[in-house]
Design a protein around this motif. Structure first.
Motif, PDB file in Angstrom:
ATOM      1  N   SER A  86       0.843  -1.193   0.000  1.00 57.89           N
ATOM      2  CA  SER A  86       0.000   0.000   0.000  1.00 57.89           C
ATOM      3  C   SER A  86       0.878   1.243   0.000  1.00 57.89           C
ATOM      4  CB  SER A  86      -0.934   0.019   1.219  1.00 57.89           C
ATOM      5  OG  SER A  86      -0.192   0.131   2.420  1.00 57.89           O
TER       6      SER A  86
ATOM      7  N   GLU B 196       0.219   5.535   0.618  1.00 55.61           N
ATOM      8  CA  GLU B 196      -0.752   6.573   0.957  1.00 55.61           C
ATOM      9  C   GLU B 196      -0.017   7.889   1.168  1.00 55.61           C
ATOM     10  OE1 GLU B 196      -4.123   7.447   4.375  1.00 55.61           O
ATOM     11  OE2 GLU B 196      -3.926   5.478   3.432  1.00 55.61           O
TER      12      GLU B 196
ATOM     13  N   SER C  91      -4.192   7.277  -2.371  1.00 56.25           N
ATOM     14  CA  SER C  91      -3.741   5.989  -1.867  1.00 56.25           C
ATOM     15  C   SER C  91      -3.821   4.958  -2.976  1.00 56.25           C
ATOM     16  CB  SER C  91      -4.578   5.528  -0.661  1.00 56.25           C
ATOM     17  OG  SER C  91      -5.907   5.252  -1.060  1.00 56.25           O
TER      18      SER C  91
ATOM     19  N   LYS D 139      -5.439  13.116   6.549  1.00 51.09           N
ATOM     20  CA  LYS D 139      -6.461  12.480   5.726  1.00 51.09           C
ATOM     21  C   LYS D 139      -7.727  13.318   5.706  1.00 51.09           C
ATOM     22  CE  LYS D 139      -4.769   7.890   6.958  1.00 51.09           C
ATOM     23  NZ  LYS D 139      -5.098   6.590   7.556  1.00 51.09           N
TER      24      LYS D 139
END
Length: 817
Positions: free
Chosen positions: A316, A318, A332, A797
């Motif tokens: 992942s 982000e 992301s 975020k």
């Protein structure tokens, strides 16, 4: 369109009255925040006393889930306010209230970790592992030392309202039909294969797990059991970098992982990658079946043995870019990929009603399963000058392919009544999604917030299955068993939700509307093509009441739906076992469930408890069922279930001392399942219980010792019941170097029981079947992790992002509740 939107807003606001309370004469307010992350400190204890009599508390309360407080006081004067929380340094402030200044606004008060050294002795404070909110419970993985050495699947056994049985099947709130999110974003492949993915995901990469038992209107209406939201990224607040490396090996494989974060100016990026390999020892199974409809093919017996191995990759990325204080971009990307291979053999024998030979054969099987997911999210958030008001636009793409391929070779065939040839099948399935979403949050007053949003999902499900039989040494395609299936779903949704908080009393009321356009096409059988449309109005209500500073009582009602995913719809017929075939059902409809719940939470420095009582019912449940037809068992899905379920879940934690933590997680439920269709009249009911115990002890030399164990009774299904199971294990770990940057641990489970046997049975009016599987239960291993670098940056975020919860997923044959 504007008139419709304004009318919708007006009606929602008119139906949710806002109580306007006159302010008390004197009050103090502010925000308690973490000194590193600036995030609000939830549920911290507040004590207020007069400055000239500090021992006599005049007001005691707790901060909100966002760290906010606004407390009324009886008279003017000089006051002292103190804030305390487990694992934090106590903070005190003084303030004065007068007739001319009746309100004291303390602004943001920072609270820090309790890690100071006094006289050479380290101050140790146990942190709270569980936090309860009006719609969810959060388990802090980073505050649990066991997360350094275990997988996320193993840690789930500690999480309230979650059960993991001996075969690693997961249930949330008593149901195997739930959704999995990662950092607030749904992931189809994680929901499809939760036990495989979570078994391979290192727990030390997970910050916390949220169990959203009562999803509100802002979530898609899908998900009967609830949502597991896995938060994977840790937060800091100044520039730098940090890298963590982890490696482990046990008697069944090995794993490695890496996690890193870097911040340069306004750009912050976090990356995570893990790889695991497993080589499972040989497992054995046996199957017996009695057919009450036939004297010729009466008694079936099968034995088999096999091995499987494979690897799993997870990655992942982000990041965020803060354009200015009011505009934020986040992005992301994530990837999962599993590749597993199996090799096995079996022996099959059929007897007639007199116990005489009817037919027999042996098989050699080999197969490969490749599945994965790749996706990307982009979010833009516009904040406004009024605190708590923001607008978020999100786009999401997700592709989830899977490929199942197998070869079956038949040997020693005796008296089989049909043509039995070596076979090969290749079943490719894929789901592609594009999602657009708009969310708006508006604070109406200090006690009232409104959330509104709209969403569009374009989802394409497709499968292409090919079936081959061997003729004279070459495989030839069998047209009648080869098919192409495509399903397109266009889903339009809108929601409105009102959040009210009057101090002791809080409420969340919402409604969601969804319309689905569905188009189904069969390339080989075009006359079966069809299209349809569905409308769903989904209400939700949640209430909470503070019984005291650390005690909360809650009540909720939720209506939920679940749409069948590709694994349920796929019409491919798996005939690798001629005595037992399975296939999906493309005619499945949306299932609707109604749930009512009561909850109680109490938290203190020594003892914490969280309890939940639920009742739910479903009248058109999607059930996995089996029938017998000419000596062959056929298994598929249908909307045939009428289910009522009452469950009680209990989680407790006791900290008898600074070095000891004991926790207990249990659930019990009663299920009544019925089907009164013409082709299947069946009913079943019974109790199911699950218990998990865990203890952590810090020994001399800072050695950490962990001990755990659990057991369960058989689960209940429409046509039978599952197996009981028990398990236990322990671990030893120690950290080294400055700031505990190096951690070494050894773990073992089921040390004195190498194998475990799991049994389940299916009982109907026409046949009964019993299965017994024997797998290696014992494991032991070594794990080492190392962290280096200095980072105090966090990935900022957006407050809203895409959460596609509407798709029903799960493992085939695991559709039990």
């Amino acid at each position: 369109m504007k008139k419709c939107v304004y009318s919708f807003l007006f009606l929602l606001m008119a139906c949710i009255p806002v109580s306007m309370h006159a302010q008390e004469t004197y009050s103090v307010k502010g925000i308690l925040a973490d000194s590193l992350t600036n995030a609000g400190e939830p549920y911290a204890t507040i004590m207020i006393a007069l400055a000239d009599n500090p021992q006599d508390t005049v007001r005691m309360a707790v901060t909100s889930d966002k760290g906010e407080f606004n407390e009324k006081l009886p008279q003017p004067g000089n006051y002292i306010i103190s804030f305390s929380s487990i694992g934090r340094n106590t903070v005190q402030r003084q303030f004065t209230l007068t007739e001319n200044a009746p309100i004291a606004n303390l602004g943001t008060i920072l609270i820090s970790e309790a890690t100071e050294m006094l006289d050479g002795v380290k101050v140790v404070a146990q942190k709270l592992l569980v936090k309860a909110e009006i719609d969810k419970v959060t388990y802090s993985m980073e505050d649990d030392p066991d997360s350094r050495t275990k997988s996320t699947l193993e840690m789930l056994r500690k999480v309230p309202f979650v059960t993991v049985d001996g075969e690693n099947n997961i249930q949330v709130n008593g149901s195997s039909n739930f959704k999995v999110h990662v950092n607030g974003r749904p992931n189809t492949m994680m929901s499809n294969n939760p036990k495989e993915v979570l078994k391979s995901l290192p727990a030390n990469s997970v910050k916390s797990i949220e169990v959203i038992t009562d999803p509100g209107a802002k979530y898609d209406a899908e998900g009967i059991g609830g949502i597991l939201n896995i938060i994977t990224f840790k937060r800091r607040n100044v520039e730098g970098y940090s890298v963590s490396l982890d490696a482990g090996v046990d008697n069944q494989g090995y794993n490695t992982s890496a996690y890193g974060t870097v911040q340069v100016g306004k750009l912050t990026v976090t990356g995570n990658y893990s790889y695991s390999y497993s080589d499972s020892p040989e497992h054995t199974s046996s199957h017996t079946r009695t057919d009450y409809t036939s004297d010729v093919y009466k008694y079936l017996s099968q034995t088999s043995a096999g091995k499987n191995k494979g690897d799993f990759n997870f990655g992942s990325l982000e990041g965020s870019y803060e354009i200015d204080t009011l505009n934020l971009l986040t992005f992301s990307m994530q990837m999962y990929m599993g590749n597993y291979r199996n090799l096995g053999n079996s022996q099959t024998q059929m007897l007639n009603s007199l116990g005489e030979h009817a037919y027999s054969y042996n098989t050699v099987n080999k197969g490969k399963t490749v599945w994965g997911s790749i996706g990307a999210n982009f979010d833009y958030q516009r904040s406004f000058k009024k605190q708590g008001e923001y607008l978020t636009f999100s786009y999401r793409y997700l592709s989830s392919p899977s490929d199942n391929e197998a070869y079956t070779e038949y040997r020693d065939i005796r008296d089989y009544p049909f043509d039995l040839r070596n076979q090969h099948y290749d079943d490719d399935a894929r789901t592609d999604e594009h999602t657009l979403q708009l969310d708006y949050t508006k604070p109406v007053s200090d006690v009232h917030n409104l959330d509104f949003g709209a969403k569009y999902i374009l989802r394409n499900n497709k499968s292409e299955s090919q079936f081959f039989n061997e003729y004279n040494g070459t495989y030839q395609e069998v047209e009648s068993l080869t098919d192409k299936f495509r399903q397109t779903q266009d889903i339009l949704a809108a929601y409105g939700e009102s959040n009210l908080n009057f101090g002791k009393v809080a409420a969340k009321v919402g409604v969601r509307y969804e319309h689905t356009f569905m188009d189904v096409k069969y390339d080989k059988i075009p006359e079966k093509n069809f299209d349809a449309g569905f409308d769903d109005v989904v209400p939700s209500v949640m209430l909470s009441y503070l019984l005291g500073p650390t005690k909360m009582l809650g009540a909720s009602y939720n209506m939920r739906i679940r749409r069948p995913g590709i694994s349920y719809l796929n019409p491919f017929r798996n005939t690798s076992d001629p005595t037992s075939i399975s296939y999906g059902n493309p005619d499945l409809e949306t299932e609707k469930s109604h749930s009512f719940g009561l909850s109680f939470s109490s938290f203190s420095a020594k003892f914490n408890v969280n309890a939940n009582l639920d009742y739910s019912f479903v009248n058109n449940g999607i059930q996995y069922y089996s029938i017998i037809n000419d000596g062959i068992m056929e298994s598929t899905y249908a909307n045939i279930g009428r289910t009522q379920q009452t469950s009680l879940s209990l989680w407790m934690n006791w900290n008898p001392g600074d070095n000891t933590r004991i926790s207990f997680n249990a659930s019990g439920l009663y299920t009544d399942m019925r089907c009164d269709k013409s082709f299947l009249k069946q009913s079943n009911n019974g109790f199911y219980g699950y218990v998990f115990f865990d203890m952590q002890q810090t020994l001399p030399l800072d050695i950490r010792f962990g001990l755990y164990g659990g057991c369960s009774s058989p689960y209940i299904s429409l046509q039978g019941k599952g197996s009981t199971y028990t398990y236990y294990g322990f671990s030893l770990s120690r950290s080294f170097l400055k700031e505990d940057r190096l951690n070494v641990s050894i773990t073992t489970s089921n040390l004195f029981h190498k194998y475990a046997t799991f049994k389940n049975e299916t009982i109907t009016d026409t046949f009964c079947a019993r299965n017994e599987n024997k797998n290696q239960h014992q494991s032991y291993g070594l794990n080492i992790s190392w962290r280096f670098g200095k980072l105090n940056a966090f990935v900022k975020k957006t407050n809203r992002t895409i959460k596609n919860d509407d798709l029903m997923t799960g493992e085939k044959g695991q559709g039990k509740k």
